[in-house]
Design a protein around this motif. Structure first.
Motif, PDB file in Angstrom:
ATOM      1  N   ILE A  52       0.815  -1.266   0.176  1.00  0.00           N
ATOM      2  CA  ILE A  52      -0.079  -0.056  -0.079  1.00  0.00           C
ATOM      3  C   ILE A  52       0.625   1.449   0.039  1.00  0.00           C
ATOM      4  CG2 ILE A  52      -1.665   1.438   1.262  1.00  0.00           C
ATOM      5  CD1 ILE A  52      -2.853  -1.248   2.312  1.00  0.00           C
ATOM      6  N   ALA A  53       2.004   1.277   0.852  1.00  0.00           N
ATOM      7  CA  ALA A  53       2.858   2.547   1.067  1.00  0.00           C
ATOM      8  C   ALA A  53       3.794   2.762  -0.441  1.00  0.00           C
ATOM      9  CB  ALA A  53       3.980   2.148   2.120  1.00  0.00           C
ATOM     10  N   THR A  54       3.924   1.674  -1.161  1.00  0.00           N
ATOM     11  CA  THR A  54       4.723   1.880  -2.505  1.00  0.00           C
ATOM     12  C   THR A  54       3.879   1.670  -3.705  1.00  0.00           C
ATOM     13  OG1 THR A  54       5.349  -0.573  -2.363  1.00  0.00           O
ATOM     14  CG2 THR A  54       6.598   0.866  -1.389  1.00  0.00           C
ATOM     15  N   HIS A  55       2.453   2.053  -3.561  1.00  0.00           N
ATOM     16  CA  HIS A  55       1.760   1.525  -4.494  1.00  0.00           C
ATOM     17  C   HIS A  55       1.548   2.285  -5.805  1.00  0.00           C
ATOM     18  CE1 HIS A  55      -1.301   4.421  -2.858  1.00  0.00           C
ATOM     19  NE2 HIS A  55      -1.697   4.619  -4.084  1.00  0.00           N
ATOM     20  N   ARG A  56       1.816   3.595  -5.573  1.00  0.00           N
ATOM     21  CA  ARG A  56       2.073   4.785  -6.652  1.00  0.00           C
ATOM     22  C   ARG A  56       3.181   4.327  -7.793  1.00  0.00           C
ATOM     23  NH1 ARG A  56      -1.137   9.224  -6.024  1.00  0.00           N
ATOM     24  NH2 ARG A  56      -1.851   9.401  -3.810  1.00  0.00           N
ATOM     25  N   PRO A  57       4.325   3.923  -7.549  1.00  0.00           N
ATOM     26  CA  PRO A  57       5.340   3.766  -8.472  1.00  0.00           C
ATOM     27  C   PRO A  57       5.107   2.314  -9.072  1.00  0.00           C
ATOM     28  CG  PRO A  57       6.217   3.602  -6.347  1.00  0.00           C
ATOM     29  CD  PRO A  57       5.107   4.386  -6.258  1.00  0.00           C
ATOM     30  N   LEU A  58       4.510   1.194  -8.204  1.00  0.00           N
ATOM     31  CA  LEU A  58       4.235  -0.129  -8.793  1.00  0.00           C
ATOM     32  C   LEU A  58       3.046  -0.033  -9.758  1.00  0.00           C
ATOM     33  CD1 LEU A  58       4.071  -2.272  -5.442  1.00  0.00           C
ATOM     34  CD2 LEU A  58       5.730  -2.079  -7.256  1.00  0.00           C
ATOM     35  N   ILE A  59       2.309   0.814  -9.757  1.00  0.00           N
ATOM     36  CA  ILE A  59       0.889   0.752 -10.394  1.00  0.00           C
ATOM     37  C   ILE A  59       1.376   1.728 -11.640  1.00  0.00           C
ATOM     38  CG2 ILE A  59      -1.128   2.040 -10.891  1.00  0.00           C
ATOM     39  CD1 ILE A  59      -1.966   1.319  -7.824  1.00  0.00           C
ATOM     40  N   ALA A  60       2.192   2.709 -11.464  1.00  0.00           N
ATOM     41  CA  ALA A  60       2.699   3.372 -12.632  1.00  0.00           C
ATOM     42  C   ALA A  60       3.445   2.716 -13.712  1.00  0.00           C
ATOM     43  CB  ALA A  60       3.674   4.820 -12.169  1.00  0.00           C
TER      44      ALA A  60
END
Length: 443
Positions: A105-113
């Protein structure tokens, strides 16, 4: 018929049939989402959920080791009749699952991008898929807890628990899909939120089931929580499964990419045939999952007799299952392809490569079965090494040498991967049988 079954056969089937049913109904979650969104005016919502769901399938499948590793350790603790180890493993595995879920959850932005960049959807679909993923990521702790709970229940020989969890997840998902999408008009956002609620509902049911099953006993919390070394021991078992799973995902991604290079029709035809590979996997994994529990119990007890009986029963029924699937695909392959696609060019191309589908059940069954044996015995490093050997030493060389065969060469490489895994694991299996190494892994 029961008089023809050995005691081990009956135990295997008691474990296998609920797990088979669970595996075969897993795709229902995606089918419900598709059915609800497929009746909306804009196709972008359906495309966004398809892209987002594929992204999370890859992400969560990467952490599938949490289910497999927990099963082997729980089965061995069950075999040793060690209630403290059973309870401590459950608690520690759940804590690890929650911790990893919170990191995601904490690292979701770069993972999703990164995931959306690799999938390359159109601008409108990308925006909707990003919105879907930003909601769906909040289910990560629940999904990973489900993995550990399912693994623990399989190891403890309570296979109906996963089936109940899936029934709850499907029920909640259906009701909330209709409410959020059809009733409130939330479109792909509603599907994401419904899935998150369904995952947490299934996890809560799972917790209730394992608490009812948990061995009775009063142990001090510091002892149950354990030390750092106890968590590292769990991670040691799982890290090899992580490498093995990522390697398999990369092979399948490479297979898809090479098919795409040959055109959209080949890509679509391969996708149709790969769907049947998922059916084969979900069906035969029931016997493999049952083997995990029975083999782990035998290793925990240090019983070579039980080990041989469990392997023999799982082998026999896995082969019968693969033979049945082969007959189904030989006799019904064409109409089954017709059910999955109405596009004539894709259907004709898939039929041209149909003979490879006939080979899949017998080529894949050995790896599925031996996975169950090695997971139950917690020989996960062997699983990693044989997958690396099959991918780097068999799949890639066969693909390179057979590029002139086009898509036939690609399918030859995939079949060779499965046979390479089977040969590598089979050789290790026989060596461990001779040396008794199976029983050196029990903690």
């Amino acid at each position: 018929m029961s008089r023809w079954l050995t005691r081990t056969d009956r135990r295997l089937w008691a474990l296998a049939w609920p797990l088979m049913l669970t595996n075969l109904t897993v795709p229902l979650l995606g089918l419900v989402d598709t059915a609800v969104l497929g009746h909306l005016d804009s196709p972008e919502y359906l495309g966004a959920v398809a892209v987002g769901a594929n992204l999370f399938s890859l992400l969560y499948w990467t952490f599938g080791f949490m289910r497999m590793g927990t099963t082997g350790l729980a089965a061995q603790a069950w075999g040793r009749r060690d209630p403290f180890a059973q309870t401590a493993l459950l608690l520690r595995s759940v804590l690890l699952a929650v911790a990893i879920g919170l990191v995601l959850i904490a690292t979701h932005r770069p993972l999703i991008a990164l995931g959306l960049t690799l999938m390359e959807p159109g601008p409108e679909v990308r925006a909707l898929a990003a919105e879907y993923a930003a909601i769906r990521i909040w289910s990560a702790p629940a999904v990973l807890c489900q993995y550990t709970l399912v693994g623990w229940m399989i190891g403890m020989q309570a296979p109906r628990g996963p089936m109940v969890m899936l029934i709850v997840a499907n029920g909640v998902n259906i009701v909330l899909d209709v409410l959020f999408v059809t009733g409130l008009g939330w479109n792909s956002r509603g599907v994401a939120l419904a899935t998150v609620c369904a995952e947490y509902g299934a996890a809560l049911i799972g917790f209730a089931l394992v608490l009812a099953r948990r061995p009775r006993g009063a142990w001090p919390w510091p002892a149950l929580l354990g030390r750092l070394a106890d968590y590292l021991a769990i991670l040691r078992v799982n890290r090899y499964l992580l490498v093995r799973t990522v390697t398999l995902l990369l092979v399948l991604a490479f297979f898809t990419a090479q098919g795409a290079r040959q055109g959209e029709v080949i890509l679509a035809a391969n996708a149709v045939l790969i769907t049947f590979l998922m059916v084969i996997s979900n069906a035969l994994d029931g016997f493999a999952n049952a083997a995990e529990a029975l083999v782990g119990e035998a290793v925990g007890r240090g019983s070579r007799r039980r080990f041989r009986a469990a392997f023999g029963s799982a082998l026999r029924w896995s082969l019968w299952g693969s033979l049945l699937l082969t007959v189904v695909f030989v006799l019904g392959g064409r109409p089954l392809i017709g059910l999955l696609t109405g596009i004539e060019a894709v259907r004709a191309t898939a039929i041209a490569y149909l003979p490879w589908l006939w080979l899949l059940p017998m080529a894949a069954v050995w790896g599925f079965l031996l996975d169950g044996v090695f997971i139950g015995a917690t020989r996960t490093r062997d699983m990693q090494n044989t997958m690396l050997f099959a991918a780097l030493g068999v799949f890639l060389p066969v693909w390179w040498l057979s590029q002139g065969l086009g898509n036939h060469g690609l399918w030859l490489a995939l079949i060779s991967l499965m046979l390479g895994r089977a040969l590598g694991m089979g050789w290790l299996f026989l060596r461990h049988q001779r040396t008794g190494a199976w029983f050196a892994t029990a903690p």
